[in-house]
Design an enzyme around this catalytic site. Structure first.
Site, PDB file in Angstrom:
ATOM      1  N   ARG A 119       0.820  -1.232   0.000  1.00 21.30           N
ATOM      2  CA  ARG A 119       0.000   0.000   0.000  1.00 21.30           C
ATOM      3  C   ARG A 119       0.845   1.270   0.000  1.00 21.30           C
ATOM      4  O   ARG A 119       0.394   2.338   0.399  1.00 21.30           O
ATOM      5  CB  ARG A 119      -0.972   0.030   1.179  1.00 21.30           C
ATOM      6  CG  ARG A 119      -1.926  -1.144   1.192  1.00 21.30           C
ATOM      7  CD  ARG A 119      -3.067  -0.926   2.167  1.00 21.30           C
ATOM      8  NE  ARG A 119      -3.865  -2.133   2.259  1.00 21.30           N
ATOM      9  CZ  ARG A 119      -3.618  -3.136   3.083  1.00 21.30           C
ATOM     10  NH1 ARG A 119      -2.595  -3.075   3.924  1.00 21.30           N
ATOM     11  NH2 ARG A 119      -4.387  -4.185   3.092  1.00 21.30           N
ATOM     12  N   LYS A 141       2.160  11.565 -11.052  1.00 19.52           N
ATOM     13  CA  LYS A 141       1.325  10.685 -11.873  1.00 19.52           C
ATOM     14  C   LYS A 141       2.127   9.423 -12.158  1.00 19.52           C
ATOM     15  O   LYS A 141       3.230   9.500 -12.711  1.00 19.52           O
ATOM     16  CB  LYS A 141       0.955  11.360 -13.195  1.00 19.52           C
ATOM     17  CG  LYS A 141      -0.227  12.297 -13.097  1.00 19.52           C
ATOM     18  CD  LYS A 141      -0.693  12.687 -14.489  1.00 19.52           C
ATOM     19  CE  LYS A 141      -1.829  13.685 -14.430  1.00 19.52           C
ATOM     20  NZ  LYS A 141      -2.240  14.156 -15.772  1.00 19.52           N
ATOM     21  N   GLU A 183       7.870  19.168 -24.762  1.00 21.13           N
ATOM     22  CA  GLU A 183       7.227  19.414 -23.462  1.00 21.13           C
ATOM     23  C   GLU A 183       7.757  20.714 -22.845  1.00 21.13           C
ATOM     24  O   GLU A 183       7.029  21.429 -22.160  1.00 21.13           O
ATOM     25  CB  GLU A 183       7.447  18.239 -22.497  1.00 21.13           C
ATOM     26  CG  GLU A 183       6.848  16.911 -22.961  1.00 21.13           C
ATOM     27  CD  GLU A 183       5.333  16.794 -22.756  1.00 21.13           C
ATOM     28  OE1 GLU A 183       4.679  17.774 -22.337  1.00 21.13           O
ATOM     29  OE2 GLU A 183       4.802  15.700 -23.027  1.00 21.13           O
ATOM     30  N   LYS A 225       5.746  23.308 -13.258  1.00 14.70           N
ATOM     31  CA  LYS A 225       4.994  22.084 -12.934  1.00 14.70           C
ATOM     32  C   LYS A 225       4.700  22.025 -11.429  1.00 14.70           C
ATOM     33  O   LYS A 225       3.594  21.653 -11.027  1.00 14.70           O
ATOM     34  CB  LYS A 225       5.754  20.832 -13.393  1.00 14.70           C
ATOM     35  CG  LYS A 225       4.936  19.582 -13.107  1.00 14.70           C
ATOM     36  CD  LYS A 225       4.922  18.570 -14.196  1.00 14.70           C
ATOM     37  CE  LYS A 225       3.875  17.488 -13.892  1.00 14.70           C
ATOM     38  NZ  LYS A 225       4.016  16.301 -14.709  1.00 14.70           N
ATOM     39  N   GLU A 235      -5.709  16.834 -10.630  1.00  9.97           N
ATOM     40  CA  GLU A 235      -6.226  17.276 -11.938  1.00  9.97           C
ATOM     41  C   GLU A 235      -7.741  17.435 -11.969  1.00  9.97           C
ATOM     42  O   GLU A 235      -8.444  16.817 -12.767  1.00  9.97           O
ATOM     43  CB  GLU A 235      -5.763  16.317 -13.044  1.00  9.97           C
ATOM     44  CG  GLU A 235      -5.888  16.972 -14.418  1.00  9.97           C
ATOM     45  CD  GLU A 235      -5.267  16.161 -15.559  1.00  9.97           C
ATOM     46  OE1 GLU A 235      -4.107  15.743 -15.429  1.00  9.97           O
ATOM     47  OE2 GLU A 235      -5.962  15.984 -16.554  1.00  9.97           O
ATOM     48  N   ARG A 239      -4.424  21.732 -13.488  1.00 10.51           N
ATOM     49  CA  ARG A 239      -3.420  20.747 -13.944  1.00 10.51           C
ATOM     50  C   ARG A 239      -3.709  20.293 -15.378  1.00 10.51           C
ATOM     51  O   ARG A 239      -2.794  19.896 -16.100  1.00 10.51           O
ATOM     52  CB  ARG A 239      -3.353  19.547 -12.990  1.00 10.51           C
ATOM     53  CG  ARG A 239      -2.218  18.595 -13.344  1.00 10.51           C
ATOM     54  CD  ARG A 239      -1.859  17.599 -12.255  1.00 10.51           C
ATOM     55  NE  ARG A 239      -0.742  16.782 -12.697  1.00 10.51           N
ATOM     56  CZ  ARG A 239      -0.021  16.006 -11.915  1.00 10.51           C
ATOM     57  NH1 ARG A 239      -0.276  15.941 -10.618  1.00 10.51           N
ATOM     58  NH2 ARG A 239       0.971  15.288 -12.407  1.00 10.51           N
ATOM     59  N   ASN A 243      -1.944  19.436 -20.283  1.00 11.70           N
ATOM     60  CA  ASN A 243      -2.305  18.542 -21.390  1.00 11.70           C
ATOM     61  C   ASN A 243      -2.408  19.263 -22.734  1.00 11.70           C
ATOM     62  O   ASN A 243      -2.962  18.704 -23.687  1.00 11.70           O
ATOM     63  CB  ASN A 243      -3.638  17.835 -21.083  1.00 11.70           C
ATOM     64  CG  ASN A 243      -3.538  16.959 -19.844  1.00 11.70           C
ATOM     65  OD1 ASN A 243      -2.484  16.399 -19.577  1.00 11.70           O
ATOM     66  ND2 ASN A 243      -4.611  16.866 -19.079  1.00 11.70           N
ATOM     67  N   HIS A 246      -2.098  17.309 -25.910  1.00 12.04           N
ATOM     68  CA  HIS A 246      -2.083  15.886 -25.554  1.00 12.04           C
ATOM     69  C   HIS A 246      -3.315  15.120 -26.029  1.00 12.04           C
ATOM     70  O   HIS A 246      -3.229  13.912 -26.250  1.00 12.04           O
ATOM     71  CB  HIS A 246      -1.895  15.718 -24.043  1.00 12.04           C
ATOM     72  CG  HIS A 246      -0.472  15.943 -23.601  1.00 12.04           C
ATOM     73  ND1 HIS A 246       0.178  17.145 -23.792  1.00 12.04           N
ATOM     74  CD2 HIS A 246       0.437  15.130 -23.002  1.00 12.04           C
ATOM     75  CE1 HIS A 246       1.410  17.050 -23.305  1.00 12.04           C
ATOM     76  NE2 HIS A 246       1.591  15.838 -22.830  1.00 12.04           N
ATOM     77  N   HIS A 250      -2.159  12.141 -27.993  1.00 13.37           N
ATOM     78  CA  HIS A 250      -2.357  10.734 -27.619  1.00 13.37           C
ATOM     79  C   HIS A 250      -3.013   9.956 -28.750  1.00 13.37           C
ATOM     80  O   HIS A 250      -2.684   8.782 -28.985  1.00 13.37           O
ATOM     81  CB  HIS A 250      -3.209  10.638 -26.344  1.00 13.37           C
ATOM     82  CG  HIS A 250      -2.433  10.961 -25.100  1.00 13.37           C
ATOM     83  ND1 HIS A 250      -3.025  11.416 -23.934  1.00 13.37           N
ATOM     84  CD2 HIS A 250      -1.107  10.904 -24.832  1.00 13.37           C
ATOM     85  CE1 HIS A 250      -2.094  11.626 -23.017  1.00 13.37           C
ATOM     86  NE2 HIS A 250      -0.925  11.323 -23.534  1.00 13.37           N
ATOM     87  N   HIS A 263       6.338  10.228 -27.865  1.00 11.51           N
ATOM     88  CA  HIS A 263       5.319  11.017 -27.164  1.00 11.51           C
ATOM     89  C   HIS A 263       5.473  12.516 -27.447  1.00 11.51           C
ATOM     90  O   HIS A 263       4.525  13.196 -27.844  1.00 11.51           O
ATOM     91  CB  HIS A 263       5.406  10.720 -25.666  1.00 11.51           C
ATOM     92  CG  HIS A 263       4.491  11.538 -24.821  1.00 11.51           C
ATOM     93  ND1 HIS A 263       3.124  11.322 -24.779  1.00 11.51           N
ATOM     94  CD2 HIS A 263       4.728  12.592 -23.995  1.00 11.51           C
ATOM     95  CE1 HIS A 263       2.569  12.209 -23.959  1.00 11.51           C
ATOM     96  NE2 HIS A 263       3.520  12.987 -23.470  1.00 11.51           N
TER      97      HIS A 263
END
Ligand code: NAD
Ligand code: GLY
Length: 362
Positions: A119, A141, A183, A225, A235, A239, A243, A246, A250, A263
């Site tokens: 955990r 993330k 980025e 960031k 998010e 946040r 993206n 993105h 994606h 990417h």
């Protein structure tokens, strides 16, 4: 050694990002490790360059190594399971530390493993790609891919520290460096137009071995960031600005089977599509669109998709993006230099027009 430090603060947790060169052998890892048990997760490509120096920096610990295969397709539940088997069979306790040595693939799966094992055990990010230094290692993330969709299984789980040694960039393939720059440009477009201008003015000097300039650039990206993540760790709001490019990107990556475009390359094309959308709907000047397109081209990044990929096909893939909150397609668009908004106001016809205008070559 010169070193910069940025702090990330989220509710109940605060951690440093160290940026410098050389750092791998000099950083004070022990300040962030609370037991003698350490598992380094890396891959053979990165390990060939940096495992030995990292192991020597960690020589006072009982340090084990898990090398995963290199590649996005190994950011999987299968690899995750192998990591769990290794942690359990080594008898790693709940205060053991995982150290991620590599790019975003290693960082994402190592972080997810740390979030899940018992955990949650502490972990440290040691990013070795530009993309990982400015983006994936910061902000918590973590994820693995599912065969049906990328990054679908994951957790928000923050590291104890991020140690970004800029010397690692010197062995990075140029194409990977360029992809990371996409980025970097994104941060300029979403938050700090002076960063974009700095990139524009320093295009010939943005090289992997220019550690002084790269330190300034990586530090500024990490500051942005850290600010965004502090405001919105999970998010639910701002946040999402990270993206930019993105949702288109994606879909481009998926259509390219995650192998045709990196990417960052897909993000560069996607950013231009988002800018075309904004320009066609009078949110920004055409000049802004062309400036960004020129910068991406000078950075060796692709700026359009081939005619063989129709806008309708791209839209179909975008419909399945996990960032959509309704049947409408949600995108981030610029509204001015260094300013963006999140919106689902655009029709499919408007999105298609933006995708198709991106096909015009410079
Ligand atoms: P990557 O991890 O696949 O690394 C790219 C290639 O460079 C690999 O072959 C790797 O072995 C090699 N490499 C890494 N460091 C090197 C070095 N210093 N010298 C020589 N070779 C080196 O790719 P990436 O671009 O770093 O990361 C992409 C991944 O990051 C994707 O899975 C993406 O989903 C994820 N990502 C996550 C976040 C996040 O917030 N968690 C953000 C952006 C991207
Ligand atoms: N890479 C996007 C984010 O961290 O939110």
């Amino acid at each position: 050694m010169s070193m910069k430090q940025v702090t990330v603060a989220v509710e109940g947790h605060q951690y440093p990002i160290f940026i410098g060169s050389p750092l791998l052998t000099t950083a004070s890892f022990k300040d962030f490790i609370s037991s003698n048990q350490v598992l380094i997760i890396s891959n053979p490509t990165v390990a060939a360059h940096y495992l030995a120096p990292l192991q020597s920096a960690l020589d006072e610990f009982d340090c084990e190594v898990f090398l995963m295969d290199d590649g996005e397709s190994y950011k999987s539940l299968t690899t995750f399971n192998l990591i769990m088997e290794r942690l359990i069979s080594l008898g790693m306790r709940r205060n053991a530390t995982i150290v991620a040595l590599g790019g975003g693939v290693v960082g994402d799966i190592a972080g997810f493993s740390a979030a899940c094992y018992q955990r949650g055990v502490p972990f440290i990010q040691v990013p070795t790609t530009l993309l990982a230094m400015v983006d994936s290692s910061v902000g918590g993330k973590t994820a693995v891919n599912h065969p049906l969709a990328k990054n679908m299984i994951g957790a928000f789980y923050q590291p104890q520290a991020v140690i970004a040694d800029l010397a690692c960039l010197k062995t990075l393939p140029q194409r990977e460096f360029n992809a990371g720059m996409a980025e970097v440009v994104k941060y300029g477009l979403i938050d700090d137009f002076s960063l974009f201008e700095k990139i524009e003015q320093n295009l010939p000097h943005l090289q992997p071995d220019n550690s002084a300039l790269m330190a300034e650039i990586v530090e500024r990206c990490c500051e942005i960031k850290a600010k965004v993540v502090a405001l919105d760790e999970k998010e639910t709001g701002v946040r999402a600005h990270l993206n930019l490019g993105h949702t288109f990107g994606h879909a481009i990556e998926k259509i390219g089977d995650y192998s045709r475009w990196l990417h960052g390359e897909a993000v560069a094309i996607g950013t231009l599509m988002a800018m075309a959308l904004a320009e066609q709907n009078n949110l920004i000047d055409p000049e802004y669109y062309h400036r960004v397109k020129t910068v991406f081209a000078c950075l060796g990044l692709p700026t359009s998709i081939p005619d063989s990929i129709s806008s309708e096909r791209l839209i179909e893939v975008m419909r399945h993006d996990k960032k959509n909150l309704s049947e409408h397609i949600r995108v981030v668009v610029p509204t001015g230099p260094g300013v963006v908004k999140v919106t689902d106001e655009f029709s499919v016809a408007e999105l298609c027009a933006a995708i198709d205008s991106g096909r015009v070559t410079l």
